[in-house]
Design a protein around this motif. Structure first.
Motif, PDB file in Angstrom:
ATOM      1  N   LEU A   1       0.831  -1.207   0.000  1.00  0.00           N
ATOM      2  CA  LEU A   1       0.000   0.000   0.000  1.00  0.00           C
ATOM      3  C   LEU A   1       0.866   1.258   0.000  1.00  0.00           C
ATOM      4  CD1 LEU A   1      -2.918   1.121   0.196  1.00  0.00           C
ATOM      5  CD2 LEU A   1      -2.604   1.166   2.684  1.00  0.00           C
ATOM      6  N   TYR A   2       0.457   2.239  -0.814  1.00  0.00           N
ATOM      7  CA  TYR A   2       1.089   3.559  -0.829  1.00  0.00           C
ATOM      8  C   TYR A   2      -0.010   4.599  -0.673  1.00  0.00           C
ATOM      9  CZ  TYR A   2       4.049   7.491  -2.278  1.00  0.00           C
ATOM     10  OH  TYR A   2       4.745   8.670  -2.325  1.00  0.00           O
ATOM     11  N   ILE A   3       0.109   5.426   0.354  1.00  0.00           N
ATOM     12  CA  ILE A   3      -0.896   6.450   0.651  1.00  0.00           C
ATOM     13  C   ILE A   3      -0.483   7.764  -0.004  1.00  0.00           C
ATOM     14  CG2 ILE A   3      -2.027   7.767   2.473  1.00  0.00           C
ATOM     15  CD1 ILE A   3      -2.851   4.860   2.380  1.00  0.00           C
ATOM     16  N   CYS A   4      -1.443   8.437  -0.627  1.00  0.00           N
ATOM     17  CA  CYS A   4      -1.181   9.712  -1.314  1.00  0.00           C
ATOM     18  C   CYS A   4      -1.523  10.868  -0.379  1.00  0.00           C
ATOM     19  CB  CYS A   4      -2.003   9.793  -2.600  1.00  0.00           C
ATOM     20  SG  CYS A   4      -1.637   8.461  -3.768  1.00  0.00           S
ATOM     21  N   ASP A   5      -0.539  11.277   0.423  1.00  0.00           N
ATOM     22  CA  ASP A   5      -0.774  12.354   1.389  1.00  0.00           C
ATOM     23  C   ASP A   5      -0.908  13.714   0.724  1.00  0.00           C
ATOM     24  OD1 ASP A   5       1.463  10.644   3.565  1.00  0.00           O
ATOM     25  OD2 ASP A   5      -0.719  10.821   3.802  1.00  0.00           O
ATOM     26  N   ARG A   6      -0.256  13.883  -0.408  1.00  0.00           N
ATOM     27  CA  ARG A   6      -0.266  15.178  -1.090  1.00  0.00           C
ATOM     28  C   ARG A   6      -0.124  14.933  -2.583  1.00  0.00           C
ATOM     29  NH1 ARG A   6       4.573  14.016   0.983  1.00  0.00           N
ATOM     30  NH2 ARG A   6       6.431  14.216  -0.341  1.00  0.00           N
ATOM     31  N   TYR A   7      -0.353  15.999  -3.353  1.00  0.00           N
ATOM     32  CA  TYR A   7      -0.227  15.892  -4.811  1.00  0.00           C
ATOM     33  C   TYR A   7       1.225  15.598  -5.188  1.00  0.00           C
ATOM     34  CZ  TYR A   7       0.141  17.181  -9.707  1.00  0.00           C
ATOM     35  OH  TYR A   7       0.414  17.160 -11.048  1.00  0.00           O
ATOM     36  N   GLU A   8       1.415  14.700  -6.156  1.00  0.00           N
ATOM     37  CA  GLU A   8       2.750  14.360  -6.641  1.00  0.00           C
ATOM     38  C   GLU A   8       2.769  14.497  -8.159  1.00  0.00           C
ATOM     39  OE1 GLU A   8       4.661  10.853  -4.935  1.00  0.00           O
ATOM     40  OE2 GLU A   8       3.017  10.678  -3.488  1.00  0.00           O
ATOM     41  N   ASP A   9       3.830  15.073  -8.670  1.00  0.00           N
ATOM     42  CA  ASP A   9       4.012  15.210 -10.110  1.00  0.00           C
ATOM     43  C   ASP A   9       4.591  13.896 -10.634  1.00  0.00           C
ATOM     44  OD1 ASP A   9       4.117  16.236 -12.637  1.00  0.00           O
ATOM     45  OD2 ASP A   9       5.979  17.362 -12.330  1.00  0.00           O
ATOM     46  N   LEU A  10       3.831  13.185 -11.435  1.00  0.00           N
ATOM     47  CA  LEU A  10       4.185  11.818 -11.830  1.00  0.00           C
ATOM     48  C   LEU A  10       4.618  11.750 -13.288  1.00  0.00           C
ATOM     49  CD1 LEU A  10       1.152   9.973 -10.186  1.00  0.00           C
ATOM     50  CD2 LEU A  10       3.404  10.400  -9.174  1.00  0.00           C
ATOM     51  N   THR A  11       5.530  10.819 -13.538  1.00  0.00           N
ATOM     52  CA  THR A  11       5.922  10.483 -14.907  1.00  0.00           C
ATOM     53  C   THR A  11       5.522   9.037 -15.158  1.00  0.00           C
ATOM     54  OG1 THR A  11       7.807  11.993 -14.842  1.00  0.00           O
ATOM     55  CG2 THR A  11       7.839  10.279 -16.534  1.00  0.00           C
ATOM     56  N   TYR A  12       4.829   8.789 -16.258  1.00  0.00           N
ATOM     57  CA  TYR A  12       4.307   7.456 -16.537  1.00  0.00           C
ATOM     58  C   TYR A  12       5.163   6.740 -17.583  1.00  0.00           C
ATOM     59  CZ  TYR A  12       0.249   9.633 -14.338  1.00  0.00           C
ATOM     60  OH  TYR A  12      -0.569  10.292 -13.481  1.00  0.00           O
ATOM     61  N   GLY A  13       4.960   5.441 -17.668  1.00  0.00           N
ATOM     62  CA  GLY A  13       5.665   4.623 -18.646  1.00  0.00           C
ATOM     63  C   GLY A  13       6.267   3.398 -17.989  1.00  0.00           C
ATOM     64  N   VAL A  14       7.132   2.700 -18.724  1.00  0.00           N
ATOM     65  CA  VAL A  14       7.843   1.536 -18.199  1.00  0.00           C
ATOM     66  C   VAL A  14       9.171   2.019 -17.640  1.00  0.00           C
ATOM     67  CG1 VAL A  14       8.881  -0.693 -18.751  1.00  0.00           C
ATOM     68  CG2 VAL A  14       6.734  -0.020 -19.841  1.00  0.00           C
ATOM     69  N   SER A  15       9.427   1.729 -16.370  1.00  0.00           N
ATOM     70  CA  SER A  15      10.625   2.231 -15.715  1.00  0.00           C
ATOM     71  C   SER A  15      11.874   1.501 -16.203  1.00  0.00           C
ATOM     72  CB  SER A  15      10.498   2.062 -14.201  1.00  0.00           C
ATOM     73  OG  SER A  15      11.702   2.400 -13.550  1.00  0.00           O
ATOM     74  N   ASP A  16      12.995   2.236 -16.220  1.00  0.00           N
ATOM     75  CA  ASP A  16      14.279   1.626 -16.569  1.00  0.00           C
ATOM     76  C   ASP A  16      14.991   1.068 -15.346  1.00  0.00           C
ATOM     77  OD1 ASP A  16      15.088   3.878 -15.223  1.00  0.00           O
ATOM     78  OD2 ASP A  16      16.319   4.691 -16.847  1.00  0.00           O
TER      79      ASP A  16
END
Length: 704
Positions: free
Chosen positions: A270-285
């Motif tokens: 589980l990961y809780i979203c306490d605040r807004y996060e700027d995310l980058t999507y895709g397949v991670s390297d």
């Protein structure tokens, strides 16, 4: 033309119904919710720009989403997914099986709104549990990941990204849901006669309708919506799923849940979203940055995952051979404990037969503990053989170690079985009745016994080797060894030809029990946790794996599954057709529960050093386990012989029977099982003359 019209009608039904997230009703609800979010955040830009930003919806990734959406719909139009998604049919099988078990009308509580609502919730929870594990497996099993990577390769998220999926992924998920949800729903239907469906809205489960209407489409979108710390322990918010798509290292392998967050909370993801996060999507390297888009065209998205899955399988095999993992002393000792306990359980279960102990302990027969213990043996065998294969490194060494282990015990066991059976029959022939004793010509007896084909039904009939019925499982295990060895060590066309020949030779009954054995293989090849990592999860698996098995056994699940099997094979006798595999459904559940238990124990033992915590108990455990093979292959002929020799009026008859049986088995182990190292040392020069090289074994483990 008619086919095109049918497809158009199918698409219209898809978009106007209530089963899909992309239905018009849910899209309208999403727009209303987005409007409320836009307004609450100060509506600093036009609503259209907020809802449909060009950089998202005109992105090349979204165009591939559209192509995969239509490809997915075409496949579904022809009914491929429906063929492996039939929980309602499975539920009816369970319902009929339960009704057959009862055999007569029973007084059942009336159907009420509360009961129907409860049934709706339980079915959804069961399905969500399946989705969690299917999703997690696609992330953590390297061979499955390429098929799920198609979904994660999206550079931007839009509601249609939910359909950005390779067709293999829903096939696996639907099969899993069919089995578990069908079982749960069937039990509910039996308990709530008169109610055959959960609460529905527009033909869809009411809970899914509410879930989809309240923002499920925002999960794949640019709009951030968190439920807050408390609610995000219970339900997966759109923000949590967006985090799941993030390439940031802190977000890796988090928030697998579909509707409920309780599974992530329970199993440590589980990961809780306490605040807004700027995310980058895709397949991670692997370093927190996205890889270049791996699937630029529809063809690549459909074909490339098969190639990547094949490469992942080959890499895993090469890595296992090149860097064999060590077995921790604590885990090795735990395997020995279970091995010793399983061998003694089989002995006690067989000794409980009426012909040996008058039925005083027949509850052990009713509980079927001996058969269940054999399946535990299978899982343990899978663990040890997978370890041995990584240690041995080559087919030649693997074959040498398996053959010496088997023949050093089975050859004298067969000879002693012949001697004991002949001796016992000369004293009391009534102790050797069919089906517990079957006389074979000595040549056939030795041929089928020494080739381990006594239960292979592909080209031969099943045979019982005198009184030594327990040798059936050895026939199964050798088939598993052979199939595993060929699959792991050979390559190319030869591997597939030999696998096909072995499948034809061993027959269906052996093959349908192999999944339980392979679960042991999974335990070993599953990457062990680092010291200090997720102890709560490990203890949960170690405890709940066995606890769930006990609860299901006490609830009568084996009988339910046996009834389902009987109906599936009707009008044929499934027990005659399947032999010792007649409980393969229940045996598969045993395999799963024991495998989860062992996976937890293995990680726990990484944090413990040596056998010190066990004290002198460790030596006793290893001593008994060192005779487990002998106990298994010698106890039944010995019990029959003692039954013919011992007078029934003998005081403490049962203790004499048990004590003498164990004495014979431990004496046999002293002569034939424990000297295995000396046997291998004596035979090794001859094997090496064939070009086989041996390397020293550095870690201690149960003898494979």
């Amino acid at each position: 033309m008619e086919l095109i019209q049918d497809f158009v009608q199918y698409m219209l039904k898809f978009l106007t119904g209530m089963h899909s997230r992309l239905a018009v009703t849910y899209i309208l609800c999403t727009i209303l919710l987005a409007f409320a979010i836009w307004w609450a955040r100060g509506h600093q830009q036009s609503f259209v720009s907020f809802l449909l930003p060009k950089k998202v919806f005109l992105h090349r990734s979204n165009l591939l989403d559209l192509k995969l959406f239509f490809a997915y719909r075409v496949v579904n139009f022809f009914g491929l997914f429906a063929r492996v998604f039939f929980p309602t049919t499975a539920a009816l099988w369970v319902l009929h099986a339960l009704s057959a078990q009862v055999g007569e009308p029973v007084e059942l509580p009336p159907v009420t709104g509360g009961r129907v609502l409860l049934a709706t919730v339980i079915v959804v929870i069961a399905a969500d549990f399946c989705k969690y594990w299917a999703h997690r497996w696609h992330h953590e099993i390297k061979v499955l990941w390429p098929f799920h990577a198609v979904h994660h390769s999206a550079d931007v998220l839009t509601p249609i990204t939910v359909e950005r999926a390779h067709p293999v992924e829903p096939l696996i998920r639907n099969l899993f849901i069919t089995v578990l949800v069908g079982l749960v729903q069937g039990i509910l239907l039996f308990l709530m006669v008169g109610q055959t469906d959960p609460v529905t809205i527009g033909g869809a489960n009411a809970m899914y309708v509410v879930f989809n209407a309240l923002g499920s489409n925002l999960r794949h979108s640019h709009i951030w919506l968190s439920y807050g710390r408390v609610m995000e322990h219970l339900f997966i918010s759109p923000a949590q799923h967006q985090v799941h798509h993030s390439v940031a290292l802190v977000h890796h392998n988090k928030n697998y849940g579909s509707m409920f967050a309780i599974w992530d909370w329970m199993f440590g993801t589980l990961y809780i979203c306490d605040r807004y996060e700027d995310l980058t999507y895709g397949v991670s390297d692997g370093s927190g940055k996205p890889k270049p888009q791996p699937y630029k065209t529809l063809g690549e998205a459909l074909a490339k995952p098969f190639q990547e899955a094949r490469e992942a399988w080959q890499d895993a095999r090469a890595e296992a051979v090149a860097t064999p993992a060590a077995m921790s002393p604590g885990f090795s000792l735990w395997l020995d404990l279970l091995r010793a306990a399983a061998a003694l359980t089989v002995l006690f279960g067989h000794m409980a037969h009426i012909r040996f102990t008058r039925g005083d302990y027949y509850f052990l027969r009713e509980w079927n503990v001996a058969s269940d213990a054999v399946v535990v043996f299978f899982v343990l065998s899978g663990v040890v053989i997978a370890y041995a294969a990584t240690r041995d490194g080559t087919l030649e060494r693997f074959a040498f170690n398996r053959l010496t282990r088997l023949f050093s015990v089975i050859v004298p066991a067969l000879i002693f079985t012949l001697i004991f059976d002949a001796w016992g029959r000369s004293l009391d022939a009534s102790a050797y009745n069919y089906p517990f004793f079957v006389e074979l010509p000595i040549g056939d007896f030795l041929l089928r016994g020494m080739t381990f084909t006594n239960e292979w039904q592909g080209q031969w009939n099943r045979v019982r080797l005198g009184t030594n019925g327990p040798l059936w499982s050895l026939s199964y295990e050798v088939a598993f060894y052979a199939l595993f060895g060929v699959a792991v060590f050979l390559k190319g066309g030869l591997r597939w030809v030999l696998l096909a020949l072995l499948v034809l030779m061993v027959g269906l009954p052996i093959l349908i029990l192999m999944p339980a054995w392979l679960m042991g293989v999974w335990v070993w090849h599953r990457r062990p946790a680092s010291v200090g990592a997720r102890p709560v999860r490990d203890w949960s698996w170690a405890i709940l794996g066995l606890a769930a098995l006990v609860v299901m056994k006490a609830a009568g699940l084996p009988a339910i599954l046996a009834s389902i099997t009987a109906q599936a094979y009707a009008p044929d006798n499934y027990q005659l057709m399947l032999g010792y595999s007649d409980e393969f459904l229940w045996n598969g559940i045993i395999g799963l529960c024991v495998a989860l238990h062992l996976a937890g124990v293995r990680n726990i033992m990484v944090r413990r050093q040596g056998d010190r915590a066990w004290g002198r108990g460790a030596r006793l455990i290893r001593w008994v386990a060192g005779a487990s093979f002998s106990i298994y292959v010698m106890h039944y002929p010995t019990l029959h012989l003692l039954d013919a020799i011992l007078p029934e009026t003998l005081p403490l008859y049962d203790l004499w029977l048990l004590g003498l049986a164990l004495a014979v088995c431990f004496g046999f182990a002293k002569l034939f099982e424990r000297p295995l190292c000396r046997v291998r040392s004596a035979l090794r020069p001859g094997w090496e003359s064939l070009g086989v090289q041996f390397r020293p074994i550095g870690s201690r483990a149960p003898r494979p």
